[in-house]
Design an enzyme around this catalytic site. Structure first.
Site, PDB file in Angstrom:
ATOM      1  CD1 TRP A   1      -2.812   1.647   0.648  1.00  0.00           C
ATOM      2  CD2 TRP A   1      -1.333   2.491   2.107  1.00  0.00           C
ATOM      3  NE1 TRP A   1      -3.212   2.935   0.951  1.00  0.00           N
ATOM      4  CE2 TRP A   1      -2.315   3.471   1.845  1.00  0.00           C
ATOM      5  CE3 TRP A   1      -0.297   2.794   2.978  1.00  0.00           C
ATOM      6  CZ2 TRP A   1      -2.287   4.735   2.451  1.00  0.00           C
ATOM      7  CZ3 TRP A   1      -0.264   4.052   3.581  1.00  0.00           C
ATOM      8  CH2 TRP A   1      -1.265   5.007   3.309  1.00  0.00           C
TER       9      TRP A   1
ATOM     10  CG  ASP B   1      -7.922   2.170   9.954  1.00  0.00           C
ATOM     11  OD1 ASP B   1      -7.969   1.078   9.389  1.00  0.00           O
ATOM     12  OD2 ASP B   1      -7.455   3.193   9.421  1.00  0.00           O
TER      13      ASP B   1
END
Length: 414
Positions: free
Chosen positions: A182, A291
């Site tokens: 990522w 998150d």
């Protein structure tokens, strides 16, 4: 009633639907979850004292985070003691174990030897991620798609070294190691050319993946937007899906990396036809990629159903990806693991063949009745029985053990 009696009651109820509970439990037992190491220390790692950057932000100020590798590993071992079955641990490159002053482009397998030794001792497997954030060479907001060739080359080398480490993990632990990429690259405001950074990213990936490595499952992780990259993300879903399909790589779907109205569960069946391997990063976004600790919500259940109903578990790796510092970090881990397991178990306890038959016969009335009634069946009793037979705390009993463990940290950790 004892847990055994409750289990037998649940077993008789599911038998009325033609469900084989023993087979469901067997499948769950052999579906490991890769536990994200970065939940334990708020994504700081042990490489440098750089502040978090590159779209990474941890909220909350709960005390007692892990400050050393020894503390982090001890915390992970505590997690293992509170959840059933054997799982995996997912590392970022910044969790290396060395006293050397080295660049991220110079890391080698030897810097992770202690992790392999620890993994063998605890009977766990390891996954890996190159770290392309919280670093001076990423301060521009660009890494593999940077217009600066020096920056690009630094990160290309880092990812290559990371893939070698993943291969080392796989060989040492007799497994296939997922190596997930990522990057934070993107623009805060609208770019003039949307193509140019993607051309550079493609060229970087061509260099990185020109050689296949043994024991490595390479995956690419997209994102809709990030902090500082609200208007444009180089590594979009469309870009990576096209690249992975063409080059036979895997795709990572993070459940927080899409528009709130998009369903990750709906992407799995389509992607399975064209992508060799899928990695799931299970998270919980609240309005954006924030998150949060994974809860047993409709989105998680939908993902589990998609994996089980269409037999996608064997070509899918499942990992957690959240970092919540607002509550006890070990509790955050345990809650997420248990909820992911419960969602999978709930899906595994469906009469799959019967429902497929009903659908093929176009009996949509029966389909709706069955799927609605199944929602209320006692899958929780089955999970409690699993915990008891695996000698793990049942229900909320793990809270007492977490509180007792936390008490040992007072005066020792900040």
């Amino acid at each position: 009633m004892t847990q055994k009696e409750k289990y037998n009651l649940a077993k008789s109820i599911y038998a009325n639907y033609g469900v084989d509970i023993d087979q469901a439990i067997h499948t769950l037992k052999h579906t490991p979850i890769s536990i994200q190491c970065w939940q334990g220390d708020d994504v700081k790692g042990f490489y440098s004292k750089e502040a978090l950057s590159g779209g990474i932000s941890v909220t909350g100020n709960y005390p007692y985070k892990a400050n050393t590798l020894e503390e982090l590993r001890k915390d992970l071992e505590m997690v293992f003691s509170l959840v059933p079955y054997q799982h995996r641990v997912n590392l970022h490159a910044i969790y290396l174990d060395t006293q050397e002053s080295i660049g991220l482009d110079e890391i080698e397998p030897r810097h992770f030897e202690s992790w392999v030794k620890w993994a063998k001792k605890n009977n766990v497997k390891l996954d890996f991620n190159p770290t392309l954030f919280s670093h001076p060479m990423a301060k521009s907001g660009f890494t593999l798609s940077s217009s600066d060739e020096t920056v690009r080359n630094f990160w290309i080398k880092h990812v290559k070294q990371s893939r070698k480490i993943a291969s080392y993990f796989g060989e040492a632990l007799n497994t296939d190691t997922v190596c997930n990429l990522w990057i934070p690259d993107g623009y805060k405001d609208s770019p003039y050319s949307r193509l140019s950074p993607r051309v550079r990213l493609k060229e970087s990936l061509d260099d990185i993946y020109q050689t296949k490595l043994p024991h490595v499952k390479d995956t690419l992780e997209s994102k809709l937007f990030g902090i500082g990259a609200e208007s444009y993300t180089t590594g979009s879903h469309e870009f990576y899906l096209g690249y992975a399909t063409k080059h036979h790589l895997g795709i990572c779907l993070d459940t927080g990396h899409f528009h709130p109205t998009e369903q990750v569960s709906d992407k799995l069946s389509s992607m399975s036809l064209f992508v060799d391997h899928t990695l799931l990063h299970v998270s919980r976004p609240v309005r954006w990629d924030s998150d949060h600790v994974v809860t047993l919500n409709d989105d998680l259940i939908g993902v589990a159903e998609a994996l089980v109903r269409d037999d996608l578990l064997k070509k899918t790796s499942i990992g957690l990806d959240y970092f919540d510092a607002s509550i006890n970090r070990i509790a955050a881990w345990v809650i997420g693991i248990r909820n992911t397991q419960k969602a999978l178990l709930k899906a595994l306890l469906e009469p799959k063949e019967l429902l497929k038959k009903i659908e093929l016969e176009q009996n949509y009335t029966q389909r709706l009745i069955y799927t609605e009634e199944l929602k209320a069946l006692p899958f929780g009793l089955v999970y409690d029985y699993i915990c008891e037979t695996e000698q793990k705390p049942v229900g909320i009993d793990f809270l007492k053990q977490i509180e007792a463990y936390e008490a040992t940290m007072k005066g020792k950790r900040l």
